[in-house]
Motif scaffolding. Structure first.
Motif, mmCIF file in Angstrom:
data_model
loop_
_atom_site.group_PDB
_atom_site.id
_atom_site.type_symbol
_atom_site.label_atom_id
_atom_site.label_comp_id
_atom_site.label_asym_id
_atom_site.label_seq_id
_atom_site.Cartn_x
_atom_site.Cartn_y
_atom_site.Cartn_z
ATOM 1 N N CYS A 135 0.839 -1.198 0.000
ATOM 2 C CA CYS A 135 0.000 0.000 0.000
ATOM 3 C C CYS A 135 0.879 1.255 0.000
ATOM 4 C CB CYS A 135 -0.906 0.015 1.228
ATOM 5 S SG CYS A 135 -1.940 -1.468 1.389
ATOM 6 N N THR A 136 0.446 2.282 -0.730
ATOM 7 C CA THR A 136 1.196 3.530 -0.815
ATOM 8 C C THR A 136 0.265 4.715 -0.628
ATOM 9 O OG1 THR A 136 2.744 2.517 -2.393
ATOM 10 C CG2 THR A 136 2.739 4.933 -2.237
ATOM 11 N N ALA A 137 0.575 5.525 0.370
ATOM 12 C CA ALA A 137 -0.129 6.796 0.564
ATOM 13 C C ALA A 137 0.768 7.916 0.058
ATOM 14 C CB ALA A 137 -0.450 7.001 2.041
ATOM 15 N N ARG A 138 0.211 8.852 -0.705
ATOM 16 C CA ARG A 138 1.018 9.912 -1.315
ATOM 17 C C ARG A 138 0.596 11.280 -0.786
ATOM 18 N NH1 ARG A 138 4.138 7.440 -4.929
ATOM 19 N NH2 ARG A 138 3.344 5.537 -5.939
ATOM 20 N N GLY A 139 1.600 12.101 -0.471
ATOM 21 C CA GLY A 139 1.365 13.467 -0.034
ATOM 22 C C GLY A 139 2.204 14.424 -0.850
ATOM 23 N N VAL A 140 2.571 15.539 -0.241
ATOM 24 C CA VAL A 140 3.409 16.550 -0.889
ATOM 25 C C VAL A 140 4.525 16.907 0.086
ATOM 26 C CG1 VAL A 140 3.510 18.872 -1.874
ATOM 27 C CG2 VAL A 140 1.460 17.454 -2.198
ATOM 28 N N ALA A 141 5.766 16.881 -0.371
ATOM 29 C CA ALA A 141 6.905 17.185 0.495
ATOM 30 C C ALA A 141 6.912 18.659 0.887
ATOM 31 C CB ALA A 141 8.209 16.814 -0.214
ATOM 32 N N ILE A 157 2.337 10.282 5.879
ATOM 33 C CA ILE A 157 2.171 9.393 7.040
ATOM 34 C C ILE A 157 0.761 9.543 7.605
ATOM 35 C CG2 ILE A 157 2.901 8.934 9.412
ATOM 36 C CD1 ILE A 157 5.739 9.619 8.590
ATOM 37 N N TYR A 158 0.275 10.794 7.707
ATOM 38 C CA TYR A 158 -1.059 11.007 8.241
ATOM 39 C C TYR A 158 -2.120 10.372 7.343
ATOM 40 C CZ TYR A 158 1.314 14.442 11.198
ATOM 41 O OH TYR A 158 2.144 15.057 12.083
ATOM 42 N N ILE A 215 5.899 -0.845 7.778
ATOM 43 C CA ILE A 215 5.628 0.533 7.366
ATOM 44 C C ILE A 215 6.956 1.249 7.139
ATOM 45 C CG2 ILE A 215 5.490 1.377 9.757
ATOM 46 C CD1 ILE A 215 3.253 3.293 8.760
ATOM 47 N N ASN A 216 6.971 2.151 6.161
ATOM 48 C CA ASN A 216 8.204 2.881 5.851
ATOM 49 C C ASN A 216 7.855 4.263 5.288
ATOM 50 O OD1 ASN A 216 11.232 2.832 5.471
ATOM 51 N ND2 ASN A 216 10.586 3.252 3.374
ATOM 52 N N ALA A 217 8.538 5.302 5.799
ATOM 53 C CA ALA A 217 8.298 6.660 5.303
ATOM 54 C C ALA A 217 9.434 7.570 5.735
ATOM 55 C CB ALA A 217 6.976 7.195 5.830
ATOM 56 N N GLY A 218 9.578 8.653 5.001
ATOM 57 C CA GLY A 218 10.477 9.722 5.414
ATOM 58 C C GLY A 218 11.918 9.535 4.982
ATOM 59 N N THR A 219 12.586 10.705 4.772
ATOM 60 C CA THR A 219 14.007 10.691 4.400
ATOM 61 C C THR A 219 14.868 11.321 5.488
ATOM 62 O OG1 THR A 219 13.677 12.789 3.223
ATOM 63 C CG2 THR A 219 13.516 10.757 1.929
ATOM 64 N N PRO A 248 7.185 13.969 4.731
ATOM 65 C CA PRO A 248 7.281 12.902 3.725
ATOM 66 C C PRO A 248 6.149 12.960 2.702
ATOM 67 C CG PRO A 248 6.475 12.011 5.788
ATOM 68 C CD PRO A 248 6.848 13.429 6.058
ATOM 69 N N ASP A 249 6.525 12.754 1.439
ATOM 70 C CA ASP A 249 5.508 12.745 0.387
ATOM 71 C C ASP A 249 5.036 11.339 0.050
ATOM 72 O OD1 ASP A 249 7.751 11.811 -0.889
ATOM 73 O OD2 ASP A 249 7.768 13.323 -2.476
ATOM 74 N N THR A 250 5.673 10.330 0.647
ATOM 75 C CA THR A 250 5.276 8.943 0.388
ATOM 76 C C THR A 250 5.374 8.136 1.684
ATOM 77 O OG1 THR A 250 6.161 9.058 -1.867
ATOM 78 C CG2 THR A 250 5.717 6.865 -0.981
ATOM 79 N N CYS A 251 4.385 7.319 1.924
ATOM 80 C CA CYS A 251 4.417 6.365 3.034
ATOM 81 C C CYS A 251 3.924 5.020 2.503
ATOM 82 C CB CYS A 251 3.542 6.828 4.192
ATOM 83 S SG CYS A 251 3.534 5.685 5.607
ATOM 84 N N THR A 252 4.735 3.989 2.655
ATOM 85 C CA THR A 252 4.345 2.659 2.196
ATOM 86 C C THR A 252 4.150 1.739 3.396
ATOM 87 O OG1 THR A 252 6.634 1.921 1.959
ATOM 88 C CG2 THR A 252 5.606 2.926 0.033
#
Length: 353
Positions: free
Chosen positions: A177-183, A195-196, A227-231, A237-241
């Motif tokens: 699963c992938t949730a997408r946001g904006v950095a 992440i939210y 779960i994995n997110a953030g650099t 983070p713009d992506t959370c898997t």
């Protein structure tokens, strides 16, 4: 013990198999050994890749066909072994060795049952199949082998069940699963935190209950397991898997479950595979009825096996205890093997489907 010769041969064969490394995708040497052993008994063994099978003499397509199947691959040994996992050792009635319980004992006991049952005419055809890649649900194992076999009407899948009958088994589907946001910069009110967004979906997975509940398998089980997110700490983070483990019951196909999930969560959801289905065999099936007469416990299994690849009726049934599988100093009790041969033969001898 009603079949001492068959038990002796099974014990000897299992010790030989333990001594041969047979990790998933690396089963060639143990397949070679089984193929040679079968041919030495005067039977014709067929082979595709590392899968071995043989068909009862006098095969008649007008009769129903029963498949006896178990797997020859093992997981790799964990570090806590005290015994050498590839040196078969018998102590206090226990045969220690990697794959002894899962599922070498089932392989050799089913094979000896095949040899005995085919010494006389039965009302069905019998096929024995030792398959590869079960531990990794690989496509070069039973899935590959089934395409080579005649139509199957029923199967016994050898897995450690204390010789009780699993008439149903949960399926498996793994979701990425992938949730997408904006950095954006974490110090300012910027971006859209993936992440939210993922948390909303994860909460749905945590609380949702599929309405159809199986009498044998219970509800569909959804578990978020990775779960994995953030650099770095100051970047929104713009992506959370995340990964979801889905254990299906026979009330739903994996495709139906996937469609329901996609309808309810806003993130991307991709199934690694939908082929590992839940299975269930009618409780009035002739084999199940005979098992009941023999006081075998009927149950639904939460663990996955090659039964998930079978589109025909089947039960999972074999010597040993599932709790010993994949553990240090895995073992099978010798009396469990003797009992298994007795039960397999009593279950199938003279059976009519």
């Amino acid at each position: 013990m009603y079949f001492p010769e068959e038990y002796s041969d099974a014990s000897s064969m299992l010790q030989q198999m333990i001594a041969i490394q047979s990790y998933s995708k690396d089963e060639k040497n143990v397949a070679d050994y089984l193929e040679q052993s079968i041919q030495e008994k005067g039977y014709v063994a067929s082979r595709i890749q590392n899968n071995i099978w043989l068909i009862s003499p006098g095969f008649d397509s007008s009769r129903p066909t029963i498949l006896l199947n178990s797997h020859i691959d093992t997981v790799k040994p964990v570090s806590a072994w005290i015994h050498n996992p590839f040196t078969p050792i018998i102590e206090n009635g226990k045969l220690f060795g990697l794959g002894s319980n899962d599922a070498g004992a089932s392989v050799v006991c089913l094979l000896q049952a095949f040899f005995h049952l085919t010494t006389k005419q039965q009302a069905y055809n019998l096929i024995f199949a030792a398959s590869a890649e079960e531990e990794i649900s690989g496509k070069n194992g039973l899935e590959c082998l089934l395409r080579e076999l005649p139509k199957i009407d029923f199967a016994i899948v050898g897995e450690p069940t204390n010789m009780n009958m699993a008439v149903a088994e949960k399926g498996l589907m793994v979701l990425d699963c992938t949730a997408r946001g904006v950095a954006g910069h974490a110090a300012r009110n910027e971006g859209e935190n993936a992440i939210y967004k993922a948390m909303l979906a994860i909460e749905w997975f945590r609380t949702y209950n599929f309405p159809k509940i199986s009498d044998l398998l219970g509800p569909v089980k959804l578990s978020v397991t990775q779960i994995n997110a953030g650099t770095q700490h100051n970047v929104v983070p713009d992506t959370c898997t995340f990964v979801v483990d889905v254990r299906s019951n026979e009330m739903y196909s994996n495709d139906e479950i996937l469609a329901e999930i996609r309808k309810n969560v806003s993130c991307e959801v991709n199934a690694r595979s939908t082929r590992l289905s839940s299975t269930a065999t009618p409780l009035n099936h002739p084999v199940v009825n005979r098992g009941k007469e023999m006081n075998r416990t009927i149950f639904g299994s939460p663990t996955l096996s090659d039964q998930s690849l079978m589109s025909f009726a089947s039960v999972k049934m074999g010597p040993g205890d599932s709790a010993r599988s994949h553990t240090a100093d895995e073992y099978i009790l010798l009396e469990e093997m003797s009992e298994a041969i007795d039960i397999y033969i009593e279950l199938l001898d003279g059976l009519r489907l």
